[in-house]
Design a protein around this motif. Structure first.
Motif, short mmCIF file in Angstrom:
data_model
loop_
_atom_site.label_atom_id
_atom_site.label_comp_id
_atom_site.label_asym_id
_atom_site.label_seq_id
_atom_site.Cartn_x
_atom_site.Cartn_y
_atom_site.Cartn_z
N VAL A 104 0.84 -1.21 0.00
CA VAL A 104 0.00 0.00 0.00
C VAL A 104 0.87 1.25 0.00
O VAL A 104 0.69 2.18 -0.81
CB VAL A 104 -0.94 0.01 1.22
CG1 VAL A 104 -1.65 1.36 1.33
CG2 VAL A 104 -1.95 -1.13 1.14
N ASP B 103 -9.95 3.83 -5.01
CA ASP B 103 -9.47 2.45 -4.92
C ASP B 103 -10.59 1.54 -5.39
O ASP B 103 -11.65 1.48 -4.77
CB ASP B 103 -9.08 2.13 -3.47
CG ASP B 103 -8.47 0.75 -3.34
OD1 ASP B 103 -7.88 0.26 -4.32
OD2 ASP B 103 -8.57 0.17 -2.24
N SER C 123 -12.07 -2.00 -2.96
CA SER C 123 -11.35 -1.41 -1.82
C SER C 123 -11.28 -2.29 -0.59
O SER C 123 -10.58 -1.94 0.37
CB SER C 123 -11.97 -0.05 -1.46
OG SER C 123 -13.37 -0.17 -1.27
N ILE D 262 -6.28 1.16 1.65
CA ILE D 262 -5.63 2.10 0.73
C ILE D 262 -6.23 3.51 0.86
O ILE D 262 -5.49 4.48 1.04
CB ILE D 262 -5.67 1.59 -0.72
CG1 ILE D 262 -4.74 0.37 -0.86
CG2 ILE D 262 -5.25 2.69 -1.70
CD1 ILE D 262 -4.70 -0.24 -2.24
N PRO D 263 -7.57 3.68 0.77
CA PRO D 263 -8.11 5.02 0.96
C PRO D 263 -7.77 5.63 2.32
O PRO D 263 -7.44 6.82 2.42
CB PRO D 263 -9.62 4.81 0.81
CG PRO D 263 -9.74 3.60 -0.07
CD PRO D 263 -8.61 2.72 0.36
N GLY E 28 -13.41 4.60 -1.74
CA GLY E 28 -13.27 3.16 -1.96
C GLY E 28 -14.54 2.61 -2.59
O GLY E 28 -15.65 2.93 -2.14
N THR F 175 -6.15 3.24 -7.79
CA THR F 175 -5.37 2.09 -7.34
C THR F 175 -6.18 0.82 -7.57
O THR F 175 -7.40 0.80 -7.43
CB THR F 175 -5.00 2.22 -5.84
OG1 THR F 175 -6.19 2.38 -5.05
CG2 THR F 175 -4.08 3.40 -5.61
N SER G 47 -1.28 -0.37 -10.18
CA SER G 47 -1.88 -1.70 -10.01
C SER G 47 -0.90 -2.63 -9.30
O SER G 47 0.28 -2.68 -9.64
CB SER G 47 -2.24 -2.29 -11.38
OG SER G 47 -2.72 -3.61 -11.24
#
Length: 207
Positions: free
Chosen positions: A71, A88, A91, A96-97, A110, A153, A179
């Motif tokens: 991440v 994302d 998600s 990630i968010p 997400g 992402t 990615s």
């Protein structure tokens, strides 16, 4: 997050977490009309309760979390800043968010088709203290409006990435895409790749 093949009894099938999918976005339940107070003996009845939200299609992949160190590498490769809006796709638990907001001050969204993943992500968001910067949507990523994104992402299957390509290429110039594990095939070679402790991440910029 990472998405792997998911076997289904019925037969992107995602997650931009993703083989190809064509399902419709979630239908929203219709709010009941305001109830009129009934007086004794009037015979008035309360309106019927609203129908529950129609379920989205079954996921075509299963969720496997992206390791935190990946991440970090993905967000660093995308050069995320406080001026970015990170989407994302697929998600999962929201890492990630949430990380994009916590560490870089970015706004983030997400998208996940599985309501259980959205529930988990919102629980994690409540603990993270960045609820003003992050939201999670229970949607089909193939139908979600991504036009606000400056960073995308992904942790999807190659077939899902490739199905997303036309949608991604419509994003505004300068949008960055990262990615985990899977590229876009020979039709769209990555601009950069990086090996992160044995895991490969790929980078593109919309021209």
């Amino acid at each position: 997050m990472r998405l792997m093949n998911y076997s289904r009894s019925v037969g992107f099938g995602v997650v931009i977490a993703l083989a190809a999918c064509t399902s419709t976005s979630a239908s929203k339940a219709v709010a009941p009309a305001a109830a009129t107070a009934a007086t004794p003996g009037s015979g008035a009845q309360a309106p019927a309760p609203a129908s529950p939200q129609a379920p989205l299609r079954e996921p075509d992949v299963i969720y496997v979390p992206t390791p935190d160190y990946v991440v970090e590498a993905m967000l660093k490769m995308a050069n995320v800043t406080a001026s970015d809006v990170v989407y994302d796709l697929g998600s999962g638990d929201g890492r990630i968010p949430i990380t994009a907001a916590q560490k870089y001050g970015a706004r983030a969204v997400g998208i996940d088709i599985n309501p259980q993943r959205i529930k988990e992500a919102n629980e994690n968001l409540a603990k993270a203290g960045v609820g003003d910067k992050v939201k999670f949507l229970n949607q089909d990523l193939f139908e979600t409006d991504l036009s606000e994104a400056t960073v995308i992402t992904l942790y999807l299957l190659p077939s899902l990435n490739q199905k997303l390509m036309p949608k991604l290429k419509q994003l505004k110039p300068g949008t960055r895409i990262v990615s985990h594990s899977f590229d876009m095939g020979t039709a769209w070679p990555p601009e950069k790749t990086e090996d992160v402790k044995g895991r490969v991440i790929y980078y593109w910029t919309i021209k």
